[in-house]
Design an enzyme around this catalytic site. Structure first.
Site, short mmCIF file in Angstrom:
data_model
loop_
_atom_site.label_atom_id
_atom_site.label_comp_id
_atom_site.label_asym_id
_atom_site.label_seq_id
_atom_site.Cartn_x
_atom_site.Cartn_y
_atom_site.Cartn_z
N ASP A 52 0.87 -1.18 0.00
CA ASP A 52 0.00 0.00 0.00
C ASP A 52 0.91 1.23 0.00
O ASP A 52 1.58 1.51 1.00
CB ASP A 52 -0.88 -0.05 1.26
CG ASP A 52 -1.84 1.13 1.34
OD1 ASP A 52 -1.61 2.15 0.66
OD2 ASP A 52 -2.82 1.03 2.10
N ASN A 78 1.60 6.09 -10.59
CA ASN A 78 0.31 5.97 -11.26
C ASN A 78 -0.83 5.68 -10.28
O ASN A 78 -1.98 6.05 -10.54
CB ASN A 78 0.42 4.86 -12.31
CG ASN A 78 -0.93 4.37 -12.78
OD1 ASN A 78 -1.57 5.02 -13.61
ND2 ASN A 78 -1.39 3.25 -12.23
N TYR A 141 -9.82 15.31 -4.94
CA TYR A 141 -9.04 14.85 -6.10
C TYR A 141 -8.38 16.04 -6.82
O TYR A 141 -7.19 15.98 -7.15
CB TYR A 141 -9.98 14.10 -7.05
CG TYR A 141 -9.28 13.44 -8.22
CD1 TYR A 141 -8.45 12.34 -8.04
CD2 TYR A 141 -9.47 13.90 -9.53
CE1 TYR A 141 -7.82 11.72 -9.12
CE2 TYR A 141 -8.85 13.29 -10.61
CZ TYR A 141 -8.03 12.20 -10.40
OH TYR A 141 -7.40 11.60 -11.47
N LYS A 145 -4.34 16.66 -7.21
CA LYS A 145 -3.62 16.71 -8.50
C LYS A 145 -2.95 18.07 -8.69
O LYS A 145 -1.90 18.15 -9.35
CB LYS A 145 -4.57 16.37 -9.65
CG LYS A 145 -5.04 14.90 -9.65
CD LYS A 145 -3.89 13.90 -9.80
CE LYS A 145 -4.37 12.46 -9.91
NZ LYS A 145 -3.28 11.48 -10.04
N1 LIG Z 1 -9.37 7.43 -15.29
C1 LIG Z 1 -9.22 8.66 -15.74
O1 LIG Z 1 -10.04 9.18 -16.51
C2 LIG Z 1 -8.03 9.47 -15.30
C3 LIG Z 1 -7.91 10.79 -15.79
C4 LIG Z 1 -6.81 11.55 -15.41
C5 LIG Z 1 -5.86 11.00 -14.55
N2 LIG Z 1 -6.00 9.72 -14.09
C6 LIG Z 1 -4.96 9.19 -13.18
O2 LIG Z 1 -4.39 8.04 -13.76
C7 LIG Z 1 -3.94 7.15 -12.73
C8 LIG Z 1 -4.49 5.76 -13.00
O3 LIG Z 1 -5.91 5.85 -12.98
P1 LIG Z 1 -6.85 4.65 -13.46
O4 LIG Z 1 -7.96 5.29 -14.17
O5 LIG Z 1 -6.05 3.57 -14.09
O6 LIG Z 1 -7.38 4.18 -12.02
P2 LIG Z 1 -7.94 2.77 -11.54
O7 LIG Z 1 -8.42 1.96 -12.68
O8 LIG Z 1 -8.89 3.09 -10.43
O9 LIG Z 1 -6.64 2.07 -10.93
C9 LIG Z 1 -6.01 2.61 -9.82
C10 LIG Z 1 -4.78 1.78 -9.50
O10 LIG Z 1 -4.13 2.34 -8.34
C11 LIG Z 1 -3.89 1.30 -7.41
N3 LIG Z 1 -3.91 1.86 -6.07
C12 LIG Z 1 -4.87 2.67 -5.51
N4 LIG Z 1 -4.54 2.96 -4.25
C13 LIG Z 1 -3.37 2.34 -4.00
C14 LIG Z 1 -2.53 2.25 -2.85
N5 LIG Z 1 -2.84 2.87 -1.71
N6 LIG Z 1 -1.40 1.51 -2.93
C15 LIG Z 1 -1.07 0.87 -4.08
N7 LIG Z 1 -1.82 0.93 -5.19
C16 LIG Z 1 -2.96 1.65 -5.14
C17 LIG Z 1 -4.99 0.28 -7.68
O11 LIG Z 1 -4.60 -1.02 -7.29
P3 LIG Z 1 -5.13 -1.75 -5.95
O12 LIG Z 1 -6.57 -1.36 -5.76
O13 LIG Z 1 -4.92 -3.20 -6.21
O14 LIG Z 1 -4.24 -1.25 -4.86
C18 LIG Z 1 -5.10 0.35 -9.19
O15 LIG Z 1 -4.14 -0.48 -9.78
C19 LIG Z 1 -4.39 7.77 -11.41
O16 LIG Z 1 -3.34 8.48 -10.83
C20 LIG Z 1 -5.49 8.73 -11.85
O17 LIG Z 1 -5.65 9.80 -10.92
C21 LIG Z 1 -7.05 8.96 -14.44
#
Ligand SMILES: NC(=O)c1ccc[n+]([C@@H]2O[C@H](COP(=O)([O-])OP(=O)(O)OC[C@H]3O[C@@H](n4cnc5c(N)ncnc54)[C@H](OP(=O)(O)O)[C@@H]3O)[C@@H](O)[C@H]2O)c1
Length: 252
Positions: A52, A78, A141, A145
């Site tokens: 974590d 990420n 959020y 960011k």
């Molecule tokens: N989705 C969008 O539209 C979007 C837009 C702009 C930016 N982003 C950014 O892109 C990044 C990836 O987003 P995503 O859309 O792929 O999100 P996602 O599908 O919700 O995946 C989030 C990932 O982060 C891991 N995670 C969360 N908390 C954690 C912790 N405390 N320790 C270790 N791992 C942790 C989760 O794994 P576990 O749950 O297994 O720990 C999962 O692999 C993020 O930083 C997000 O803010 C996303």
């Protein structure tokens, strides 16, 4: 080795696979072994570690795991969360702190802890456009960011090597966007905008963003890497990395 936090699903999973396809060793980090092991099973170049990143103990275990790796090529922050989606008048302090611990504290203190192994490497913060404009219901959020972007700027002043930069990956088709579409705390026009993006197939595939990130990490000069906050919707760099069968649908 490239370390990708949150590599078990979403963008982190796609990035790990794309880096591996480019011949790079990758260590993916996450809280759930099941998803991490499924990704690692897809490539001999990918290994995983359950941790974590939001806790000091989790970060210490990552450092211990990497103790015998003198040089890391990159660290991609990420892992991120969007919950709590709540109005400021009601936002829960513990939930706010938990989000900050994941989205801000983890990138800072994991980079700090691995700094000596990252000499000549690249650190990439996965930012968001909402660092620069507010969205009702998303205060935690947005603030996180915005803080992450300022963290990038501060690191850039204090560290040329490793090189730090930040990227805005666009609106992705991942679990995070599904959480957004189910929220009842957002303005209705904003919620409709996100639902329409999904409905009209205008979300960006994580595999496409991963190609962009690989280009930033593997292909461009360090002097270019740090020059800007990278925005996937900026079409000026698409010719350099976007293959014909991948799409970055414009938001308008
Ligand atoms: N989705 C969008 O539209 C979007 C837009 C702009 C930016 N982003 C950014 O892109 C990044 C990836 O987003 P995503 O859309 O792929 O999100 P996602 O599908 O919700 O995946 C989030 C990932 O982060 C891991 N995670 C969360 N908390 C954690 C912790 N405390 N320790 C270790 N791992 C942790 C989760 O794994 P576990 O749950 O297994 O720990 C999962 O692999 C993020 O930083 C997000 O803010 C996303």
């Amino acid at each position: 080795v490239y370390v990708v936090t949150g590599g078990g699903r979403g963008l982190g999973r796609s990035l790990a696979l794309a880096l591996a396809a480019r011949g790079q060793s990758v260590l993916i980090i996450g809280r759930h072994e099941s998803s991490l092991s499924q990704v690692a099973a897809l490539s001999a170049m990918i290994h995983y570690h359950v941790a974590d990143v939001s806790t000091p103990a989790g970060r210490e275990s990552i450092c211990l795991h990497l103790k015998k790796t003198p040089q890391l090529k990159g660290l991609i922050h990420n892992a991120g969360v969007i919950d709590p989606i709540q109005r400021l008048g009601h936002i829960d302090e513990a939930a706010w702190l938990n989000l900050m611990a994941t989205n801000v504290n983890a990138p800072l203190f994991l980079s700090q802890a691995l700094l000596s192994q990252l000499t000549h490497g690249r650190v990439l913060h996965i930012g968001s456009g909402v660092a620069h404009f507010p969205v009702a219901g998303w205060s935690a959020y947005c603030v996180s960011k915005a803080a992450l972007w300022m963290l990038t700027r501060c690191w850039q002043l204090e560290s040329a090597s490793p090189a730090f930069t930040s990227v805005m990956p666009g609106i992705l088709d991942t679990d995070m966007s599904a959480i957004i579409r189910e929220s009842n705390q957002m303005d209705t026009d904003k919620l409709a905008f996100f639902q329409q993006l999904k409905h009209n197939n205008r979300l960006i595939a994580a595999d496409t963003v991963a190609l962009f990130l690989c280009w930033l990490l593997l292909d461009i000069e360090t002097s270019d890497y740090v020059k800007q906050e990278w925005d996937i919707y900026d079409t000026s760099h698409h010719a350099s990395w976007l293959p014909p069968h991948h799409l970055v649908p414009p938001l308008e």
